[in-house]
Write a protein that holds these residues in place. Sequence first.
Motif, PDB file in Angstrom:
ATOM      1  N   GLN A 273      17.919   7.729   4.113  1.00 39.05           N
ATOM      2  CA  GLN A 273      18.789   6.739   4.726  1.00 39.05           C
ATOM      3  C   GLN A 273      19.693   6.068   3.704  1.00 39.05           C
ATOM      4  N   LEU A 274      19.178   5.814   2.502  1.00 37.83           N
ATOM      5  CA  LEU A 274      19.932   5.044   1.512  1.00 37.83           C
ATOM      6  C   LEU A 274      20.804   5.886   0.591  1.00 37.83           C
ATOM      7  N   ALA A 279      27.618  11.016   3.834  1.00 42.52           N
ATOM      8  CA  ALA A 279      28.477   9.853   4.054  1.00 42.52           C
ATOM      9  C   ALA A 279      29.370  10.074   5.264  1.00 42.52           C
ATOM     10  N   SER A 280      29.797   8.963   5.881  1.00 41.87           N
ATOM     11  CA  SER A 280      30.665   9.041   7.058  1.00 41.87           C
ATOM     12  C   SER A 280      32.125   9.141   6.688  1.00 41.87           C
ATOM     13  N   GLY A 281      32.422   8.968   5.387  1.00 34.84           N
ATOM     14  CA  GLY A 281      33.810   9.031   4.963  1.00 34.84           C
ATOM     15  C   GLY A 281      34.513   7.693   5.130  1.00 34.84           C
ATOM     16  N   SER A 282      35.798   7.709   4.893  1.00 38.13           N
ATOM     17  CA  SER A 282      36.599   6.488   4.953  1.00 38.13           C
ATOM     18  C   SER A 282      37.069   6.210   6.373  1.00 38.13           C
ATOM     19  N   LEU A 283      37.128   4.910   6.710  1.00 39.48           N
ATOM     20  CA  LEU A 283      37.681   4.527   8.012  1.00 39.48           C
ATOM     21  C   LEU A 283      39.132   4.969   8.157  1.00 39.48           C
ATOM     22  N   SER A 288      37.356  11.756   9.408  1.00 38.35           N
ATOM     23  CA  SER A 288      36.019  11.328   9.019  1.00 38.35           C
ATOM     24  C   SER A 288      35.208  10.863  10.216  1.00 38.35           C
ATOM     25  N   LEU A 289      33.877  10.882  10.042  1.00 37.74           N
ATOM     26  CA  LEU A 289      32.987  10.388  11.093  1.00 37.74           C
ATOM     27  C   LEU A 289      33.140   8.886  11.279  1.00 37.74           C
ATOM     28  N   ALA A 290      33.390   8.166  10.186  1.00 36.64           N
ATOM     29  CA  ALA A 290      33.590   6.721  10.284  1.00 36.64           C
ATOM     30  C   ALA A 290      34.811   6.404  11.132  1.00 36.64           C
ATOM     31  N   ASN A 291      35.876   7.137  10.907  1.00 37.65           N
ATOM     32  CA  ASN A 291      37.083   6.939  11.699  1.00 37.65           C
ATOM     33  C   ASN A 291      36.842   7.271  13.167  1.00 37.65           C
ATOM     34  N   ARG A 337      32.783   0.162   2.946  1.00 34.25           N
ATOM     35  CA  ARG A 337      32.229   0.550   1.646  1.00 34.25           C
ATOM     36  C   ARG A 337      32.413   2.057   1.427  1.00 34.25           C
ATOM     37  N   PRO A 338      32.731   2.462   0.203  1.00 33.26           N
ATOM     38  CA  PRO A 338      32.961   3.893  -0.067  1.00 33.26           C
ATOM     39  C   PRO A 338      31.652   4.683  -0.035  1.00 33.26           C
ATOM     40  N   ASN A 339      31.737   5.884   0.472  1.00 35.26           N
ATOM     41  CA  ASN A 339      30.594   6.806   0.500  1.00 35.26           C
ATOM     42  C   ASN A 339      29.392   6.250   1.268  1.00 35.26           C
ATOM     43  N   GLY A 340      29.654   5.384   2.220  1.00 31.65           N
ATOM     44  CA  GLY A 340      28.582   4.834   3.039  1.00 31.65           C
ATOM     45  C   GLY A 340      28.425   5.613   4.334  1.00 31.65           C
TER      46      GLY A 340
END
Length: 662
Positions: A273-274, A279-283, A288-291, A337-340
């Motif tokens: 988990q940590l 990573a989800s990538g950048s917004l 990316s998954l974060a986006n 946060r980067p690489n989160g």
Amino acid sequence: MSASITNTTGIPIRGAVAGDHAGISAWFRRHAASLTWLLPVVAITVIVQAWNMSGTPQRIDDEGTYTAQAWAIMHLGEITHYTYWYDHPPLGWIQIAGYTGLTGAFARYPFAVEAGREAMVFFSAVSSILLFVLARRLGAGRITAAAAGLVFALSPLALQYHRTVYIDNVATPWLLAAFVLVLSRRQQLAGFAGAAACLGIAVLSKETYLLALPFLVWMAVRRADRSTRRYTLSVAGAVLVIIGGGYLLLAAVKGELLPGSGRVSLFEGITYQLGSRSASGSLFDPGSLANAAASQWWALDPVFIVLGSASAVVGLFLRRVRPIAAMLVFLLAMMFRPNGYLPVPYVIMLIPFAALLVAYTAERAVLSIAGRVRTRTRLGTGTRRGLGITWAVTTAVALVVSVPLWGTQLRGFVLGNLDLPMQQAEQWVGDNVSKSSRLLVDDAMWVDLVEDGFARNNVVWYYKLDTDGAVERQSPNGWKDSDYVITTDSMRTGGNSSSDVRQAIENSTAVATFGSGDQQVEVRRIHAEGRTAAQTAITRASDLRKTMGTELASNPALRADDGTKSQFRAGQVDSRAMIALGQVLADQDVRVDRFTPLTGETGQPFRTAVLHTSDVASAERVAATLDAMSESFRPASVEREGERLTVTYTPADPTTTATSAS
């Protein structure tokens, strides 16, 4: 008349002091005004969330997992339906299991996830009550507290994720309860200990809720009596450590605290988990998954996202809600946060506090305009009034803009049935797939198919195909050991990381398709021999059907229009049906209706034929002929109404074509 705050709810009341009243009726009289505002909000929360909860949104893999884990506790006596590997603490789905067990929810619904969604209604209702109480303890008026509850209940962003079976929804009331208890004015030791216990339960329900700890401590330090602060905070800290230690003890008792050969471990779960999780990538990266997660949130309710974020910034300047505003700003910053890793349900933790701050800051603005704010500030009355007008206008504009947007979205939640393709696919599999078959499925279907008669080991959650040693031992040949794969949007996107799942989909052909776009669900027959060999066999089978259909279309005993005969000649009719029809035509003339596909089988060979004979006796003779055929060519069902017969066959392997009834 004096004002006091009760020990249990913290709702300010006038004309009452402790001990003036006793009993339940007195309690209701004291809190009648607050209950007048609270109860309708809770009722709206329950009604809006429960109404059509089985239709929208479509079930997804994650909520199937949490539901299956809760089901496993109740029906299998196991903590999960697969190997538990400490990816999340188990208390979240243990609570779902407790609710479904106490209420018998699994027995009330045809699809297991619906039982889990009913549990989400309960947890949301509790959260709504606690949000009201928290707002009152922070000094908000009853109308403001009710408004926060309405935003929490009616925002399309909230409704989408509150309906979905996420353990974040289970953790939310516990986090709200922690903030309520830490604001206790009396019996602070009990209040702080209770707050620590609630936070511990929240974290063991969903680990990301640990992010709230610094802000809860901040509020506790501010509220603690100086004479007992060290003692009360120490006791609260000990309670939190003991509860967290229970999770460590569980792993230790099972011998799974540290890594070892051939076993899972808590240490590996935490490091996954940590650190090791992708990573989800950048917004700001469209791919990316974060986006993708943020885009989902934005599409649901951009107004609430903007206003809630702005309210968090405004809240930093309001002393009473500053810790909560700071927490919300911190949680928003964590997304960048980067690489989160940014999980899709991350937003659930933010929703109640954003709703609270939207309502609270609006109230402060109105009070500033009215000149009723008595706070120590360097700002003059005119400046405060100007800022209040600015924020009040901003909130009012947001409200006006949100009404039509919310109306459109809420209509979809109340009237839409996005889950229909999933329901149809499950029904098709139950009706047409042998119970001895091995299936690769989205976890949202797992419990339903097991309860429908498929062996537990033959219903394989696709994620476990090559990540769980027990499943890998049952599938020594990987994807080739499965007969069908049932694809959903979750599998098509999340399954890409698995080579076995990807190959299963690539080396399969659709035998039934339901819905379209992101809601599409396909039942696909897996071809262990590989895609190329399967496609060759499918082409050969189609050519054989064309030859058989051309011969049958020229039979003088066949009465059919040109369109129906074209369907025969194009090889669009099941070969078993054509062979059986040839046997019938040898005895009598028969009229055949135009073929139509069964639901989900557009593009597949027609396996249902509607026949018409000259009279009832002839229809009985046709039924007898069909019943006397060998098992390979006997229809699955023959329904007769007078001289009309509806003949239906089971789905056939697309790579084969029956050519003889002998």
